[in-house]
Design a protein around this motif. Structure first.
Motif, PDB file in Angstrom:
ATOM      1  N   TRP A   9      -5.268  13.151  -3.695  1.00 16.15           N
ATOM      2  CA  TRP A   9      -4.679  11.967  -3.504  1.00 16.15           C
ATOM      3  C   TRP A   9      -4.478  10.413  -4.019  1.00 16.15           C
ATOM      4  O   TRP A   9      -5.675   9.807  -5.031  1.00 16.15           O
ATOM      5  N   THR A  10      -3.368   9.323  -4.374  1.00 14.68           N
ATOM      6  CA  THR A  10      -3.550   8.794  -4.992  1.00 14.68           C
ATOM      7  C   THR A  10      -3.161   7.314  -3.780  1.00 14.68           C
ATOM      8  O   THR A  10      -2.401   7.162  -3.167  1.00 14.68           O
ATOM      9  N   VAL A  11      -4.220   6.281  -3.955  1.00 20.71           N
ATOM     10  CA  VAL A  11      -3.330   4.847  -3.415  1.00 20.71           C
ATOM     11  C   VAL A  11      -3.182   3.792  -4.451  1.00 20.71           C
ATOM     12  O   VAL A  11      -4.215   3.383  -4.766  1.00 20.71           O
ATOM     13  N   ARG A  12      -2.419   3.045  -4.617  1.00 21.51           N
ATOM     14  CA  ARG A  12      -1.816   1.670  -4.820  1.00 21.51           C
ATOM     15  C   ARG A  12      -1.935   1.496  -4.008  1.00 21.51           C
ATOM     16  O   ARG A  12      -1.307   0.494  -3.346  1.00 21.51           O
ATOM     17  N   LEU A  13      -3.283   0.396  -4.914  1.00 21.66           N
ATOM     18  CA  LEU A  13      -3.550  -1.266  -3.926  1.00 21.66           C
ATOM     19  C   LEU A  13      -3.089  -2.169  -4.514  1.00 21.66           C
ATOM     20  O   LEU A  13      -2.548  -2.126  -5.853  1.00 21.66           O
ATOM     21  N   GLU A  22      -5.580   1.727  -8.679  1.00 19.51           N
ATOM     22  CA  GLU A  22      -5.057   2.990  -8.077  1.00 19.51           C
ATOM     23  C   GLU A  22      -6.348   3.616  -7.455  1.00 19.51           C
ATOM     24  O   GLU A  22      -7.677   3.249  -8.083  1.00 19.51           O
ATOM     25  N   LEU A  42       1.166  -0.872   0.100  1.00 20.21           N
ATOM     26  CA  LEU A  42      -0.195  -0.094  -0.068  1.00 20.21           C
ATOM     27  C   LEU A  42       1.311   1.366  -0.480  1.00 20.21           C
ATOM     28  O   LEU A  42       1.753   1.090   1.214  1.00 20.21           O
ATOM     29  N   LYS A  43       0.368   2.171  -1.218  1.00 18.23           N
ATOM     30  CA  LYS A  43       1.459   3.286  -0.812  1.00 18.23           C
ATOM     31  C   LYS A  43       0.631   4.609  -1.387  1.00 18.23           C
ATOM     32  O   LYS A  43      -0.968   4.376  -2.584  1.00 18.23           O
ATOM     33  N   ALA A  44       0.136   5.357  -0.454  1.00 16.69           N
ATOM     34  CA  ALA A  44      -0.601   6.385  -0.708  1.00 16.69           C
ATOM     35  C   ALA A  44      -0.047   8.010  -0.822  1.00 16.69           C
ATOM     36  O   ALA A  44       1.140   8.410  -0.602  1.00 16.69           O
ATOM     37  N   ARG A 103      -8.300   6.979  -6.348  1.00 16.73           N
ATOM     38  CA  ARG A 103      -7.783   8.773  -6.487  1.00 16.73           C
ATOM     39  C   ARG A 103      -8.801   9.394  -5.912  1.00 16.73           C
ATOM     40  O   ARG A 103     -10.876   8.888  -6.402  1.00 16.73           O
TER      41      ARG A 103
END
Length: 75
Positions: A27-31, A35, A1-3, A37
């Protein structure tokens, strides 16, 4: 997980030890599934204490409709 959160101030007004900042955010969260957004607006109220600026209050809201936001929530 990266935000990732990006805030972009549009206007800052000061009066003595108080400042008001308005702007937009994304914001973007990579799962592992991809993603998610979101984006919107914010207001920060800053207060200067002993020469340092601190956020005294803030508010933000998403520009997504409730339907768009709900579709981003995993079941």
């Amino acid at each position: 997980l990266k935000a990732t959160l990006t805030m972009s101030p549009a206007r800052i007004e000061t009066s003595g030890d108080i400042a008001i900042e308005t702007g937009t955010w994304t914001w973007t969260v990579r799962l592992s599934e991809g993603e998610q957004r979101d984006h919107g607006k914010y207001i920060h109220t800053w207060r200067r204490i002993d020469g340092n600026w601190f956020i005294a209050a803030n508010i933000w809201n998403s520009d997504l409709t409730p339907t768009e936001a709900a579709s981003m929530v995993k079941q």
